[in-house]
Design a protein around this motif. Structure first.
Motif: not given
Length: 225
Positions: A104-116
């Motif tokens: 659950v926590l990694a989903l948001q981290t991955t979403a933000q960092l991959s786009r950036f």
């Protein structure tokens, strides 16, 4: 502080692991999405990232509990903080109960960092130094990983470093959902009990994290640039 130190390992296990997993997944996705811009992989990555941005942890946490715990019975819905790792079997039990909160926590981290990472890579892929490197006969792997990626990581490092305190803040909700007996749950309990010294202590720890990782980001600038 004695109570905080007792709760810290549970938070570090979950939050630390989720952030490492999120970064390790996000960077390759961002790099490949930029290199293959508008490909099927890029479109799927964009779609999944938008879901990761849009879905809050209190919803995705309950969703994975219903799906993987209630319906499939694969993982425990409650994190057992009394469990101690002593051998391989106990390590597997610990790993099994960590999967859902980490996911659950990694989903948001991955979403933000991959786009950036993707946006930063795209800015650099069209620069003059990239055309020069290719004109000199360097292979694509060397151009992308040794030149483009290193320059692209400079702004990404800021997001990674400053994201650590944010993940600890977001873990407050996730710890409540999965009953992780960590810093986040301690903060909520202290608020409900009007325990101001404990609230101040936890808030001060978050402040130290923000200042510390700002400093780490500044040091990494000099190494990467």
């Amino acid at each position: 502080m004695d109570i905080v130190i007792q709760r810290m390992p549970q938070t570090l296990w979950v939050v630390g692991m989720s952030y490492v997993v999120g970064v390790l997944i996000a960077l390759p996705i961002g790099i490949y999405s930029a290199y293959r811009q508008y490909s099927v992989f890029d479109q799927v990555g964009t779609f999944v990232s938008m879901i990761g941005f849009a879905v809050p942890p209190f919803f995705s946490g309950v969703l994975v509990i219903v799906l993987f715990s209630v319906n499939l019975g694969w993982f425990p819905s409650i994190y057992d903080t009394t469990h101690v790792v002593t051998d391989w079997d106990s390590f597997m039990i610990q790993l099994n109960q960590m999967i859902m909160p980490v996911m659950v926590l990694a989903l948001q981290t991955t979403a933000q960092l991959s786009r950036f990472t993707r946006a930063s890579m795209l800015d650099n892929l069209n620069q003059d130094y990239v055309r020069t490197a290719r004109a000199k006969g360097l292979g694509e792997k060397a151009v992308v990983l040794a030149h483009v990626l290193r320059n692209s990581l400079i702004p990404v490092v800021t997001v990674i470093a400053l994201g650590v305190p944010a993940v600890f803040g977001g873990a407050i909700i996730t710890e409540q959902v999965f009953k992780v007996n960590g810093i986040g749950q301690l903060f909520i309990t202290a608020l409900l009990a009007n325990d101001l010294p404990m609230v101040h202590t936890v808030a001060f720890i978050f402040a130290i994290l923000i200042v510390s990782f700002n400093l780490i980001a500044d040091v990494l600038y000099g190494i990467l640039d």
